[in-house]
Motif scaffolding. Sequence first.
Motif, PDB file in Angstrom:
ATOM      1  N   PRO A 179       0.838  -1.213   0.000  1.00 25.93           N
ATOM      2  CA  PRO A 179       0.000   0.000   0.000  1.00 25.93           C
ATOM      3  C   PRO A 179       0.862   1.249   0.000  1.00 25.93           C
ATOM      4  CG  PRO A 179      -0.784  -1.580   1.635  1.00 25.93           C
ATOM      5  CD  PRO A 179       0.546  -2.107   1.133  1.00 25.93           C
ATOM      6  N   GLY A 180       0.417   2.244  -0.753  1.00 24.96           N
ATOM      7  CA  GLY A 180       1.187   3.470  -0.859  1.00 24.96           C
ATOM      8  C   GLY A 180       0.299   4.685  -0.955  1.00 24.96           C
ATOM      9  N   LEU A 181       0.907   5.798  -1.326  1.00 26.72           N
ATOM     10  CA  LEU A 181       0.192   7.077  -1.408  1.00 26.72           C
ATOM     11  C   LEU A 181      -0.920   7.021  -2.444  1.00 26.72           C
ATOM     12  CD1 LEU A 181      -0.155  10.080  -0.728  1.00 26.72           C
ATOM     13  CD2 LEU A 181       1.645  10.584  -2.414  1.00 26.72           C
ATOM     14  N   PHE A 182      -0.657   6.382  -3.570  1.00 23.40           N
ATOM     15  CA  PHE A 182      -1.673   6.346  -4.621  1.00 23.40           C
ATOM     16  C   PHE A 182      -2.902   5.564  -4.169  1.00 23.40           C
ATOM     17  CE2 PHE A 182      -3.495   4.442  -8.516  1.00 23.40           C
ATOM     18  CZ  PHE A 182      -3.895   5.619  -9.128  1.00 23.40           C
ATOM     19  N   ASP A 183      -2.716   4.531  -3.387  1.00 26.21           N
ATOM     20  CA  ASP A 183      -3.854   3.785  -2.857  1.00 26.21           C
ATOM     21  C   ASP A 183      -4.683   4.660  -1.918  1.00 26.21           C
ATOM     22  OD1 ASP A 183      -3.228   1.041  -3.970  1.00 26.21           O
ATOM     23  OD2 ASP A 183      -1.397   1.429  -2.829  1.00 26.21           O
ATOM     24  N   ALA A 184      -4.004   5.497  -1.137  1.00 24.62           N
ATOM     25  CA  ALA A 184      -4.723   6.435  -0.279  1.00 24.62           C
ATOM     26  C   ALA A 184      -5.497   7.451  -1.113  1.00 24.62           C
ATOM     27  CB  ALA A 184      -3.740   7.147   0.654  1.00 24.62           C
ATOM     28  N   LEU A 185      -4.895   7.896  -2.221  1.00 25.24           N
ATOM     29  CA  LEU A 185      -5.597   8.817  -3.114  1.00 25.24           C
ATOM     30  C   LEU A 185      -6.840   8.168  -3.717  1.00 25.24           C
ATOM     31  CD1 LEU A 185      -2.761  10.666  -5.085  1.00 25.24           C
ATOM     32  CD2 LEU A 185      -4.397  11.657  -3.464  1.00 25.24           C
ATOM     33  N   GLN A 186      -6.731   6.892  -4.037  1.00 25.63           N
ATOM     34  CA  GLN A 186      -7.899   6.193  -4.564  1.00 25.63           C
ATOM     35  C   GLN A 186      -9.017   6.131  -3.530  1.00 25.63           C
ATOM     36  OE1 GLN A 186      -6.185   2.449  -6.210  1.00 25.63           O
ATOM     37  NE2 GLN A 186      -7.323   3.033  -8.039  1.00 25.63           N
ATOM     38  N   LEU A 187      -8.641   5.955  -2.283  1.00 30.18           N
ATOM     39  CA  LEU A 187      -9.647   5.953  -1.226  1.00 30.18           C
ATOM     40  C   LEU A 187     -10.323   7.324  -1.134  1.00 30.18           C
ATOM     41  CD1 LEU A 187     -11.063   4.599   1.143  1.00 30.18           C
ATOM     42  CD2 LEU A 187      -9.142   5.303   2.601  1.00 30.18           C
ATOM     43  N   VAL A 188      -9.546   8.390  -1.254  1.00 36.14           N
ATOM     44  CA  VAL A 188     -10.122   9.738  -1.250  1.00 36.14           C
ATOM     45  C   VAL A 188     -11.072   9.910  -2.440  1.00 36.14           C
ATOM     46  CG1 VAL A 188      -9.604  12.204  -1.415  1.00 36.14           C
ATOM     47  CG2 VAL A 188      -8.136  10.708  -0.043  1.00 36.14           C
ATOM     48  N   LEU A 189     -10.666   9.373  -3.595  1.00 37.09           N
ATOM     49  CA  LEU A 189     -11.515   9.444  -4.790  1.00 37.09           C
ATOM     50  C   LEU A 189     -12.850   8.746  -4.540  1.00 37.09           C
ATOM     51  CD1 LEU A 189     -11.901  10.044  -7.854  1.00 37.09           C
ATOM     52  CD2 LEU A 189     -10.834   7.821  -8.287  1.00 37.09           C
TER      53      LEU A 189
END
Length: 450
Positions: A349-359
């Motif tokens: 898990p990384g930053l982009f996965d967190a961004l997807q959660l925000v999306l």
Amino acid sequence: MMEQHVELEAQIGRWRGYVQRRQAISPADIDELEDHLREQIADRQATGLDDEEAFLVAIKRLGNLDAVLREFAREHSDRLWKQLVLVPEDSDGAGTPPWRELAVVLALAVGAGLAVKIGTIWLDDEAVLARNLGLLVFPFLGAYFAWKRRLTASVAAMLLIPFAALAVVLNVYPFVPGGSTEVLAILHAPVILWLLAGVAYIGGRWRSDNRRMDFVRFTGELAIYFTLLALGGAVLVGLTFGALSVVGIDLEPVMEDWIMPFAVPGALVVAAWLVEAKQNVVENIAPVLTRVFTPLTIVMLLTLLAVFTAAGGLVDVDRELLILMNAILVLVLCLLLYAISARDSLAQPGLFDALQLVLVIAALAVDAVMLTAMLTRIAEFGFSPNKIAALGLNLLLLVHLLRAAWLTVGFLRGRRPFGALERWQTRYLPIYGAWAAVVILAFPPVFGFA
């Protein structure tokens, strides 16, 4: 013990996903390689190793993965992906000659264009033509997949029966010209046709989560290639129009009567072939595209949410705005699916996965506001086909996004493997097809075909 086996299956799933993304061997060969891996794991477990130790030892015994793929490539050289060249320089005579596939693709592309052109002549009513447009193009795209995958008779029948049923319904139902149920049928028919194309693409193996994800990935890549072809074609046509207009030649009638009917369906078939032939090229671009558009889409959703909330009373929200927001939510879902399909399932898990959660959370907020607006409008003005169809779609999106958010949180916290998030996306897709079938089959008679 049960948790250990679950984690083992997750590890095998991540390993299989990595192998699939190398695109050097066919799905059948990946199954064979996975069987070999499982045999190695079972042998190690019999000696007393636990699941994790058995998996690691089995992977080492398989050797370097690149070497394994090269070995498979030597044994199955006719199945190798060829990048950056349309026709391979070398051919050992095995499998289908590249020139033959190119000829088949061009013939099907021309056939799709002819079908649409004949349809524009015979079906002089625009609404009737719109209902049948997908029916005219799908057989040629499906024929390419059937030829490519060598579909069995049972799979072909599984495709032809719902296709024929859809064609009968769209042309036998006594739709009121310009009525809501006719427009809904026109909008939902492509959903069913695309899922049928997915069955053809994966060779009838619709129960396989991995193959469904392959089709999701294919759909995203097809959109990229089709857009590139459309942009390139628009530039060429524009330059040609500009040059000929200087000498007083107007090509607009030719554009409307000949170029568009042939170019659009033909480009769809050609784009499908390009995805098959150049799959790795697009996969190198896919992670970049998803990382660029995900934060931009988040900003767009938050901005639209603010505008939507400030638009006044929910009853007074403009109907066109609701439709536009619906379309945006569908595009967000497509971006989410493609981002998941393009991700390396082995990565942590990384930053982009967190961004997807925000999306996903931003999309859920928009969906919640839209559902409130729709329910308020229904309570104020009553039911209609359009309102019920939009309400049903938003409820489906709500369930899809809620579960995706929950699984993403679990993945970010290390409690669930990424494969669980992938499986949820692929297993939920048929629900949209089922809803589209309900809208096409049930809505017209229920609402008097109006």
